[in-house]
Design a protein around this motif. Structure first.
Motif, PDB file in Angstrom:
ATOM      1  N   THR A 201      -5.128  -2.207  -0.140  1.00 42.12           N
ATOM      2  CA  THR A 201      -4.352  -3.370  -0.790  1.00 42.12           C
ATOM      3  C   THR A 201      -4.720  -4.015  -2.108  1.00 42.12           C
ATOM      4  O   THR A 201      -6.043  -4.154  -2.033  1.00 42.12           O
ATOM      5  CB  THR A 201      -4.203  -4.119   0.097  1.00 42.12           C
ATOM      6  OG1 THR A 201      -3.617  -3.801   1.692  1.00 42.12           O
ATOM      7  CG2 THR A 201      -3.144  -5.478   0.075  1.00 42.12           C
TER       8      THR A 201
ATOM      9  N   ASP B 267       3.367   0.820   5.996  1.00 41.03           N
ATOM     10  CA  ASP B 267       2.205   0.043   5.889  1.00 41.03           C
ATOM     11  C   ASP B 267       2.350  -0.919   7.136  1.00 41.03           C
ATOM     12  O   ASP B 267       2.349  -2.125   7.311  1.00 41.03           O
ATOM     13  CB  ASP B 267       2.640  -1.159   4.788  1.00 41.03           C
ATOM     14  CG  ASP B 267       2.220  -0.521   3.524  1.00 41.03           C
ATOM     15  OD1 ASP B 267       1.669   0.679   3.419  1.00 41.03           O
ATOM     16  OD2 ASP B 267       2.860  -0.938   2.285  1.00 41.03           O
TER      17      ASP B 267
ATOM     18  N   THR C  44       0.796  -1.254   0.187  1.00 36.73           N
ATOM     19  CA  THR C  44       0.083   0.081   0.064  1.00 36.73           C
ATOM     20  C   THR C  44       0.909   1.124   0.029  1.00 36.73           C
ATOM     21  O   THR C  44       0.585   2.359  -0.683  1.00 36.73           O
ATOM     22  CB  THR C  44      -0.871   0.189   1.207  1.00 36.73           C
ATOM     23  OG1 THR C  44      -1.512  -1.251   1.309  1.00 36.73           O
ATOM     24  CG2 THR C  44      -1.921   1.059   1.304  1.00 36.73           C
TER      25      THR C  44
END
Length: 854
Positions: free
Chosen positions: A353, A309, A212
């Motif tokens: 994601t 993340d 991400t």
């Protein structure tokens, strides 16, 4: 039809020369292209991933993750608004698509509703029409209990926005890798297709796309040790996160971020001047620099965590205020990992994601082998067809070969102008065009021969041959075109490539058969003024006369019915050997880096990974292996996890030449799409034949085609050959070929029904089949020659595709004679016997046909 004014001849020459000029760059190297004059075209066809190597990935955003993020956002907004309004509450929690809270004081319910009203306001979708949607609704199922329900429209809007934002982020990340001509497109409502030609490291691409890349800076909470917080209960304002390089190291960090990566304007990989270790330097925009300076000024001497993340990259101590708006991130970086992190930070964070649900990767060496195999198959197929036409048609064969060469050049030129991507199945489509293109010439030539044998002059024979063959060729090619169009709209990737080349080949075949071949005949007549057919035509050996095909129709019906029933039973009991396209899982083609592949050692290594059913077998030669891994349980990410394990175990000793990974969601969709594709093609063809013929013809053609499809599937069941996505392309092509054969017989039958109005239908069918038998045999042989060349020399990847087509061509030829035609008798197209005016039976076909049988 044999008169061509100068302007028509000029246009034909322009079309031929233009095709040569446009197609020429595909035969030249890049260095040779640069030496060409600038006014000439320099564009080549784009090679597909299966020919030049590269990766194709289908990424999916999880809708549940979007819902979870929105629910958490609403919980935070509700908490802050109720606190600001001084409303006391309890039980604030979310579940599914709803958030509920209980107002402890009934007198404050109205105040709570008023405070939350802003969250319920319609939001603009940002379209030109100014459309708004309501993202949430409020209800009070009981006094004091407020429930906010997220609407499906609101979730769909957030999902669409996330896909749009993710597409741009993915594009920036792929562009940062420096690959040429990547293709990133949005697919449906929740997916992104990424195609990167020439990619040598697909794992690196997946690592970049899976992250991400949400970068945040947090202060480290020193009120208690991280181990104590991890084992006990951390402060309400803090959370325990773990290290990225050492996942066992806990960090206690404050939940509230000081600053986020949204304010970054640049990130670059570099080296620390003191330790010479790889680091990532970053720079904030003016707003971010101000906030970062303020945070570091207020916390000198305290550690702060750099979090990516939800993993702590590093946690340095603030030695002094950082007021320049720039800094560096250090950690256990390699040069590549530092570069990758810089790429992620520059490209921006993903809103959610992305999961790889489908992957198809081809190594450059396999791509080169595929090109070589495709070219060899095309050359062999061309030579076989050329020799065949020369042997059986002599001078007419020369004209057909000229038309065939122009046909191929025009197909390549159109593909080049359209910017189409040439895939290995696309090459198969061109090879199939080679085999089927001569069918139109055969129809015309046999008609010309038939008219000449009936006593007509040479010019009359040629003119009538072209005129009478036109309707048949048009009907036959339109039915094949319908199948190709359906295949294009419902197919994906390489299957679409086949559909495009096949469809273009059909269109160019009609042009070369009627315009170019007709013009060649006109020029020949003008120069030689022939009085009779030229020598070298030997197709008379295939002439049939008086064969009673319908005399055994009950036997053929019975045998076909039993075989069809057996195919259905076999399909139900044993099923087919479905490929990963339809049941999920992975297919990996490996090549040993040294010596032959050791299958025993390979199986032992794979079995130790705990991946369930794994098969390994030689593929082509002794140093190549094909590994099949059954679909993994555990959701969409399970297939990628299995592939990662296999790479880790084998990449030191084996080259990964081809990888196909299909998740359960994609495999289910492909199965559904394939079924719809076949049914859609059948419906389209039914409508066309119904329009062009009578309803009995349409029903007969469809039943014969269904017969061919079932028998072709039965061949897959019996042989155990893998049934994959390209097999669907083969079946739809068989559908087109089957209809091609059937329409030729039907067209002649319709013509004979007008000529012999009193002849019994069975005799009419026998007459029509006898007259078209030479064309049926010649077309079947030329098509099989091309397909056999493709099967033997086209490579292992498309062998199942060509095998299905070879079997389908044989079955289709049989059904056009023994299924499609006798069905007309079953549906009583004409009474079994017809009396003439005097009460006598109508004459038999041998008495009334008049002309020669062809």
């Amino acid at each position: 039809m044999l008169y061509f004014p100068r302007w028509k001849s000029f246009l034909i020459w322009v079309a031929m020369l233009g095709s040569i000029i446009v197609a020429l760059p595909n035969a030249l190297t890049d260095a040779q292209l640069k030496s060409l004059p600038s006014f000439l075209p320099h564009h080549k066809m784009t090679l597909g991933l299966d020919l030049q190597g590269g990766s194709y990935m289908m990424l999916k955003i999880d809708r549940a993750e979007i819902v979870k993020e929105r629910v958490e956002t609403y919980i935070g907004d509700i908490r802050s608004r109720l606190r600001e309004a001084g409303v006391r509450y309890s039980g604030l929690a979310g579940s599914g698509q709803q958030v509920q809270v209980r107002i402890t004081d009934p007198a404050q319910v109205d105040a709570a509703k008023k405070a939350l009203n802003e969250l319920l306001q319609p939001i603009s979708t940002g379209t030109v029409m100014g459309t708004t949607i309501r993202e949430a609704t409020l209800e009070e199922p009981e006094t004091g209990l407020l429930r906010i329900q997220l609407t499906d429209d609101g979730i769909n809007y957030r999902l669409s926005s996330a896909i749009g934002q993710s597409t741009e982020v993915v594009r920036r990340r792929v562009d940062e890798l420096g690959n040429t001509e990547p293709l990133i497109t949005r697919q449906g409502t929740d997916r992104i297709a990424v195609q990167v030609p020439g990619l040598s490291d697909p794992q690196r691409l997946k690592n970049l796309l899976n992250k991400t890349a949400k970068l945040t800076f947090h202060m480290v909470d020193t009120s208690m040790s991280p181990q104590e917080a991890a084992n006990g209960r951390p402060p309400a304002t803090s959370q325990v996160l773990y290290g990225a390089s050492d996942p066992t190291t806990p960090y206690l960090v404050e939940k509230q971020a000081l600053i986020s990566g949204e304010n970054l304007v640049d990130a670059q990989a570099s080296f620390n001047q003191q330790s010479n270790e790889p680091v990532v330097t970053f720079r904030f925009d003016s707003r971010g620099a101000q906030r970062f300076a303020q945070a570091t000024q207020q916390n000198v001497g305290r550690p702060f965590a750099i979090v990516l993340d939800d993993k702590v990259i590093s946690a340095p101590v603030i030695r002094e205020p950082i007021v320049g708006g720039s800094g560096q991130i250090s950690g256990s970086f390699t040069v590549q990992s530092a570069n990758d992190l810089a790429v992620l930070l520059r490209a921006g964070a993903l809103p959610a994601t992305l999961t790889v649900v489908e992957e198809r990767t081809v190594g450059p060496s396999l791509g080169a082998d595929s090109i070589r195999a495709g070219v060899i198959a095309g050359i062999v197929a061309s030579l076989l067809v050329i020799v065949f036409m020369l042997v059986f048609y002599g001078f007419f064969g020369v004209l057909a070969i000229i038309a065939l060469i122009v046909n191929i050049l025009m197909t390549i030129a159109i593909l080049t102008m359209l910017g189409s991507t040439l895939t290995l199945p696309g090459i198969a489509g061109i090879v199939l065009t080679i085999g089927m293109a001569v069918d139109s010439n055969v129809l015309i030539y046999e008609r010309i021969r038939e008219e000449a044998k009936s006593g007509k002059s040479m010019i009359q024979s040629i003119d009538l041959g072209f005129n009478r063959a036109f309707g048949t060729i048009l009907d036959a090619n339109v039915t094949a075109l319908i199948a190709a169009v359906v295949l294009f709209y419902l197919g994906t990737g390489p299957v679409r490539g086949f559909a495009v080349t096949h469809a273009i080949g059909i269109v160019t075949t009609i042009f070369t058969a009627f315009t170019l071949t007709n013009w060649l005949f006109a020029e020949w007549i003008k120069l030689r003024r022939p009085k009779q057919l030229p020598g070298g035509i030997r197709t008379g050996i295939f002439d049939f006369t008086g064969v009673k095909f319908m005399g055994i129709r009950r036997w053929t019906f019975t045998i076909s019915g039993l075989v069809v029933l057996g195919s259905i039973v076999g399909f139900g009991l044993g099923g087919m050997n479905l490929g990963v396209d339809f049941k999920g899982g992975s297919v990996i083609e490996l090549r040993a880096k040294q010596g032959d592949a050791n299958l025993a050692d390979l199986r032992t290594r794979l079995d130790s990974l705990g991946l369930g059913e794994v098969q390994a077998q030689n593929f082509g030669d002794a140093n190549s292996v094909l590994v099949r891994i059954a679909a993994q349980g555990g959701g969409e990410t399970a297939e990628q996890t299995a592939l990662t394990k296999v790479r880790g175990a084998l990449e030191n000793d084996y080259e990964f030449r081809r990888v196909e990974v299909v998740g359960p969601a994609v495999s289910g969709e492909l199965s559904q799409t394939a079924t719809i594709g076949v049914l859609g093609a059948l419906v389209g063809i039914l409508v066309y034949i119904w329009f062009r013929f009578e309803w009995q013809f349409a029903v007969g053609a469809i039943l014969a085609t269904i017969h061919d499809v079932i028998l072709t599937l039965g061949i897959f069941v019996v042989s155990g050959i893998e049934f994959n996505l390209t097999s669907i392309a083969a079946i739809l092509t068989v559908v087109g070929y089957s209809l091609n054969d059937t329409v030729v017989v039907y067209d002649r039958l319709r013509e004979n029904m007008r000529k012999f109005k009193r002849m019994p239908l069975a005799d009419l069918i026998d007459l029509s089949i006898n007259e078209t038998m030479s064309r049926t045999i010649l077309t079947m042989v030329t098509t099989l020659l091309a397909l056999i060349a493709l099967y033997l020399f086209g490579g292992e990847v498309i062998q199942s595709f060509t095998f299905a087509m070879i079997a389908g061509v044989v079955v289709a030829t049989f059904s056009s004679i023994y299924i499609a035609a006798p069905i007309l008798i079953v549906f009583k197209m004409r009474p079994e016997s017809v009396d003439d005016a005097s009460g006598k039976k109508a004459a038999k076909p041998a008495d009334v046909s008049g002309g020669a049988k062809v």
